[in-house]
Design a protein around this motif. Structure first.
Motif, short mmCIF file in Angstrom:
data_model
loop_
_atom_site.label_atom_id
_atom_site.label_comp_id
_atom_site.label_asym_id
_atom_site.label_seq_id
_atom_site.Cartn_x
_atom_site.Cartn_y
_atom_site.Cartn_z
N LYS A 107 0.86 -1.19 0.00
CA LYS A 107 0.00 0.00 0.00
C LYS A 107 0.89 1.24 0.00
CE LYS A 107 -3.55 0.00 2.76
NZ LYS A 107 -4.35 -0.08 4.00
N GLY A 108 0.61 2.18 -0.90
CA GLY A 108 1.43 3.39 -0.97
C GLY A 108 2.86 3.04 -1.34
N ASN A 109 3.81 3.67 -0.64
CA ASN A 109 5.22 3.41 -0.96
C ASN A 109 5.76 2.15 -0.28
OD1 ASN A 109 5.79 4.11 1.74
ND2 ASN A 109 6.29 6.22 1.23
N GLY A 110 4.96 1.52 0.58
CA GLY A 110 5.34 0.24 1.19
C GLY A 110 6.50 0.30 2.16
N LEU A 135 -4.03 1.43 7.64
CA LEU A 135 -2.60 1.75 7.53
C LEU A 135 -2.24 2.19 6.11
CD1 LEU A 135 -1.12 -1.28 9.52
CD2 LEU A 135 -1.60 1.03 10.39
N ASN A 136 -1.31 3.13 6.02
CA ASN A 136 -0.82 3.60 4.73
C ASN A 136 0.68 3.31 4.60
OD1 ASN A 136 -3.33 4.81 3.89
ND2 ASN A 136 -2.93 6.44 5.38
N ASN A 137 1.14 3.28 3.37
CA ASN A 137 2.58 3.10 3.09
C ASN A 137 3.15 1.89 3.82
OD1 ASN A 137 2.55 5.47 1.50
ND2 ASN A 137 2.88 6.74 3.31
N GLY A 231 11.43 3.71 15.01
CA GLY A 231 12.00 4.17 13.76
C GLY A 231 11.77 3.23 12.59
N LEU A 232 10.59 2.63 12.56
CA LEU A 232 10.27 1.68 11.50
C LEU A 232 9.35 2.31 10.45
CD1 LEU A 232 9.60 -1.47 13.74
CD2 LEU A 232 11.67 -0.93 12.47
#
Length: 232
Positions: A107-110, A135-137, A231-232
């Protein structure tokens, strides 16, 4: 010569620590054979050791006569050292996961990554899917993990479908079982063995990209908070 002396000093310190841990572990097994202490390690506090007992972080004195429960907080920076141990002792090797055996959704930039162990007849897996939709990206790897006998054939049918993600959405979201054959080459048995190896005793099971393993339903907000904190 100076470097050699420092190396020998470090080796002596390391050996002493190892010997202390080994001695404590042996003593506990000898005196309390019914208690399974794991991951025994020295802490920042001299004479105090951390360990895992019944899936909890506990602390032991060096004599192995007292067990303490609770959080250890380092005052100078307010760091919760116990929480760090929970994360550290609950990790798996992310890079070793066989992603080719999972359904992949981007999804999105993953940029965020999650591995999910799911059973189509698990009610909490259905609730988790509603959270994942928020959730996105994110790149989601779904390992079909049918721990219920009635879930094995539908899971194989999802894998054998022409569009696996579509078949999974229909099954988990609407209860529509794919009409695909269940006889194609599939990873279901390997996934069951993998889940057992990773000690995923129920579904859903979530593994974050840093290897942290979380069992049970987790909200989108909790997942995003974990991403931000680590930081993930």
């Amino acid at each position: 010569m100076k470097k050699l002396s420092l190396w020998l000093l470090a080796l002596c310190c390391s050996s002493a620590t190892f010997a202390d841990v080994t001695s404590l572990s042996s003593q506990l097994k000898r005196q309390y054979p019914n208690l399974n202490f794991q991951n025994i390690a020295p802490t920042e506090v001299r004479g105090l050791y951390s360990a895992n007992l019944d899936k909890q972080v506990v602390y032991l004195d060096e004599a192995g006569q007292h067990v303490m429960l609770g959080s250890m907080i380092r005052l100078k920076d307010q760091k919760n050292l116990t929480q760090d141990l929970v994360v550290q002792n609950n990790r798996v090797d992310w890079r070793s996961l066989p992603f080719q055996d999972a359904l992949k959704q981007v999804k999105g930039n993953g940029q965020h990554q999650l591995a999910i162990f799911v059973d189509p007849n698990c009610p909490y897996c259905k609730k988790l899917e509603q959270e994942l939709a928020k959730l996105n990206n994110v790149t989601i790897y779904r390992f079909l993990y049918p721990i219920r006998p009635q879930s094995i054939v539908p899971s194989k049918q999802v894998w054998c479908s022409e569009n696996r993600n579509y078949a999974w959405d229909n099954l988990i979201g609407r209860g529509f079982i794919s009409n695909a054959s269940s006889n194609c080459t599939n990873p279901i048995q390997r996934n069951l063995q993998l889940g057992q190896k990773l000690k995923i005793e129920g579904t859903p099971g979530i593994i974050f990209a840093n290897g942290y393993r979380a069992l049970g339903y987790t909200s989108a907000e909790q997942i995003q908070a974990f991403w931000q904190k680590n930081g993930l």
